[in-house]
Design a protein around this motif. Structure first.
Motif, mmCIF file in Angstrom:
data_model
loop_
_atom_site.group_PDB
_atom_site.id
_atom_site.type_symbol
_atom_site.label_atom_id
_atom_site.label_comp_id
_atom_site.label_asym_id
_atom_site.label_seq_id
_atom_site.Cartn_x
_atom_site.Cartn_y
_atom_site.Cartn_z
ATOM 1 N N ALA A 1 0.818 -1.218 0.000
ATOM 2 C CA ALA A 1 0.000 0.000 0.000
ATOM 3 C C ALA A 1 0.851 1.267 0.000
ATOM 4 C CB ALA A 1 -0.934 0.006 1.209
ATOM 5 N N GLY A 2 2.157 1.124 0.277
ATOM 6 C CA GLY A 2 3.046 2.272 0.241
ATOM 7 C C GLY A 2 3.573 2.725 1.587
ATOM 8 N N ALA A 3 3.346 1.929 2.649
ATOM 9 C CA ALA A 3 3.868 2.305 3.966
ATOM 10 C C ALA A 3 5.388 2.340 3.950
ATOM 11 C CB ALA A 3 3.375 1.317 5.025
ATOM 12 N N SER A 4 5.947 3.257 4.718
ATOM 13 C CA SER A 4 7.402 3.403 4.798
ATOM 14 C C SER A 4 7.995 2.698 6.007
ATOM 15 C CB SER A 4 7.775 4.886 4.855
ATOM 16 O OG SER A 4 7.428 5.531 3.650
ATOM 17 N N GLY A 5 7.172 2.050 6.800
ATOM 18 C CA GLY A 5 7.693 1.344 7.969
ATOM 19 C C GLY A 5 6.613 0.506 8.607
ATOM 20 N N PHE A 6 7.039 -0.412 9.455
ATOM 21 C CA PHE A 6 6.123 -1.330 10.121
ATOM 22 C C PHE A 6 6.690 -1.623 11.498
ATOM 23 C CE2 PHE A 6 4.217 -5.365 11.223
ATOM 24 C CZ PHE A 6 2.950 -5.335 10.652
ATOM 25 N N LEU A 7 5.979 -1.191 12.532
ATOM 26 C CA LEU A 7 6.418 -1.407 13.909
ATOM 27 C C LEU A 7 5.300 -2.057 14.710
ATOM 28 C CD1 LEU A 7 8.230 1.897 14.987
ATOM 29 C CD2 LEU A 7 9.291 -0.282 14.391
ATOM 30 N N LEU A 8 5.694 -2.794 15.742
ATOM 31 C CA LEU A 8 4.717 -3.340 16.669
ATOM 32 C C LEU A 8 4.548 -2.378 17.842
ATOM 33 C CD1 LEU A 8 5.777 -7.100 16.721
ATOM 34 C CD2 LEU A 8 3.996 -5.993 15.357
ATOM 35 N N LYS A 9 3.377 -2.407 18.455
ATOM 36 C CA LYS A 9 3.085 -1.471 19.540
ATOM 37 C C LYS A 9 3.856 -1.768 20.813
ATOM 38 C CE LYS A 9 -1.493 -0.134 17.870
ATOM 39 N NZ LYS A 9 -2.958 -0.166 18.087
ATOM 40 N N ASN A 10 4.534 -2.911 20.869
ATOM 41 C CA ASN A 10 5.385 -3.189 22.031
ATOM 42 C C ASN A 10 6.813 -2.691 21.813
ATOM 43 O OD1 ASN A 10 6.360 -5.041 20.205
ATOM 44 N ND2 ASN A 10 5.951 -6.859 21.456
ATOM 45 N N ALA A 11 7.036 -1.922 20.746
ATOM 46 C CA ALA A 11 8.355 -1.370 20.485
ATOM 47 C C ALA A 11 8.726 -0.367 21.574
ATOM 48 C CB ALA A 11 8.377 -0.680 19.123
ATOM 49 N N GLU A 12 10.020 -0.162 21.743
ATOM 50 C CA GLU A 12 10.507 0.823 22.705
ATOM 51 C C GLU A 12 10.137 2.237 22.230
ATOM 52 O OE1 GLU A 12 11.956 0.151 25.551
ATOM 53 O OE2 GLU A 12 12.039 -2.014 25.230
ATOM 54 N N ALA A 13 10.033 3.146 23.187
ATOM 55 C CA ALA A 13 9.700 4.527 22.841
ATOM 56 C C ALA A 13 10.714 5.126 21.870
ATOM 57 C CB ALA A 13 9.623 5.371 24.115
ATOM 58 N N ASP A 14 11.995 4.812 22.068
ATOM 59 C CA ASP A 14 13.022 5.333 21.171
ATOM 60 C C ASP A 14 12.816 4.832 19.747
ATOM 61 O OD1 ASP A 14 14.199 6.724 23.212
ATOM 62 O OD2 ASP A 14 15.835 5.308 23.534
ATOM 63 N N ASP A 15 12.339 3.579 19.600
ATOM 64 C CA ASP A 15 12.090 3.039 18.266
ATOM 65 C C ASP A 15 10.967 3.800 17.569
ATOM 66 O OD1 ASP A 15 14.050 1.121 18.601
ATOM 67 O OD2 ASP A 15 12.662 -0.415 19.324
ATOM 68 N N LEU A 16 9.973 4.198 18.337
ATOM 69 C CA LEU A 16 8.866 4.958 17.773
ATOM 70 C C LEU A 16 9.360 6.301 17.243
ATOM 71 C CD1 LEU A 16 5.740 5.148 17.405
ATOM 72 C CD2 LEU A 16 5.676 6.256 19.641
ATOM 73 N N VAL A 17 10.163 6.978 18.042
ATOM 74 C CA VAL A 17 10.705 8.270 17.626
ATOM 75 C C VAL A 17 11.626 8.107 16.422
ATOM 76 C CG1 VAL A 17 12.079 10.255 18.342
ATOM 77 C CG2 VAL A 17 10.512 9.177 19.972
ATOM 78 N N ASP A 18 12.471 7.060 16.451
ATOM 79 C CA ASP A 18 13.376 6.803 15.326
ATOM 80 C C ASP A 18 12.598 6.546 14.044
ATOM 81 O OD1 ASP A 18 15.597 7.104 16.919
ATOM 82 O OD2 ASP A 18 15.936 4.952 17.196
ATOM 83 N N ALA A 19 11.473 5.838 14.164
ATOM 84 C CA ALA A 19 10.661 5.527 12.985
ATOM 85 C C ALA A 19 10.104 6.807 12.361
ATOM 86 C CB ALA A 19 9.525 4.581 13.360
ATOM 87 N N VAL A 20 9.667 7.725 13.191
ATOM 88 C CA VAL A 20 9.148 8.995 12.687
ATOM 89 C C VAL A 20 10.240 9.764 11.951
ATOM 90 C CG1 VAL A 20 8.312 11.272 13.391
ATOM 91 C CG2 VAL A 20 7.307 9.203 14.394
ATOM 92 N N ARG A 21 11.398 9.855 12.560
ATOM 93 C CA ARG A 21 12.492 10.605 11.940
ATOM 94 C C ARG A 21 12.962 9.941 10.650
ATOM 95 N NH1 ARG A 21 15.175 11.252 17.772
ATOM 96 N NH2 ARG A 21 14.234 13.242 18.412
ATOM 97 N N ALA A 22 13.088 8.608 10.690
ATOM 98 C CA ALA A 22 13.549 7.887 9.506
ATOM 99 C C ALA A 22 12.568 8.049 8.354
ATOM 100 C CB ALA A 22 13.747 6.406 9.839
#
Length: 232
Positions: A100-121
């Motif tokens: 569908a064109g998503a630029s990333g895929f994370l699970l909700k149990n990811a660390e907070a830093d991973d969430l922030v990194d995903a946004v920046r990336a």
């Protein structure tokens, strides 16, 4: 020179999760949460109203699910990057989201830093996938219909001839899941140089992000199964 913060839209049908994600992201000086939506239809309206850089998108929602919402957002607003954030580690969600064109895929149990990194990336045009998810993408592409009907394997040295040798080397390292900093360290070049090479690879392959570039590398035979987790 002051740069504008990254504008983020949160989409989830669980208010507590929206609040939690908002609190995590709002502590970052370079991130601004500009809106929230409870389903895919609200997300489409919110994207049009707020013009975010990145959308964090749930999958299972009423009215319009996150996969279809992602597809419409990417089609109607090509500059907006969507990162899927879901509770369910399911292959159908993963591959449907990427298609569908998503630029990333994370699970909700990811660390907070991973969430922030995903946004920046995502905002920088990159993609962020957990290593085990990356390998599943690779395995699917390596064993998919294109690979099954492709005949003899392509010569990695001549695959994707539009790329320079250094660009092919960078793409191989991208396929191993290395970050720009890790590629720079291994290739003995600056991170700025790596960013230039990555941008050139994406432009020459006509792809949106690193995930699609890696898929293209497997389809073309530049990278083969079993070579992604260790140096070439």
């Amino acid at each position: 020179m002051t740069t504008s913060p990254l504008r983020v839209l949160l989409v989830d049908d669980q208010p507590l999760l929206l609040q939690g994600f908002s609190m995590i992201l709002s502590t970052e000086p370079d991130v601004e949460v500009v809106g929230q939506a409870a389903d895919g239809r609200e997300a489409l309206a919110a994207v049009a109203a707020h013009r975010p850089d990145v959308v964090l998108m749930d999958v299972q929602m009423p009215v319009l699910d996150g996969i279809e919402a992602t597809r419409r957002i990417v089609t109607e607003h090509p500059h907006v990057k969507v990162v899927i954030l879901t509770t369910f580690d399911r292959d159908d969600y993963l591959f449907d989201a990427l298609e569908a064109g998503a630029s990333g895929f994370l699970l909700k149990n990811a660390e907070a830093d991973d969430l922030v990194d995903a946004v920046r990336a995502a905002a920088e045009g990159h993609a962020l996938l957990a290593p085990e998810v990356t390998m599943r993408v690779i395995d699917r592409m390596a064993g998919g219909p294109a690979a099954a009907g492709a005949g003899p394997a392509a010569d990695p040295e001549t695959a994707l001839p539009q790329l320079t040798e250094r660009e092919r080397e960078v793409l191989r390292m991208m396929a191993r899941g290395l970050s720009n900093a890790e590629i720079a360290s291994e290739a003995f070049v600056s991170e700025a140089t790596v960013k230039t090479h990555v941008s050139n690879v994406l432009a020459k392959l006509l792809v949106r992000d690193r995930v699609q570039a890696v898929i293209a590398a497997y389809e073309a035979g530049l990278v083969r199964p079993g070579t992604s987790s260790s140096p070439s």
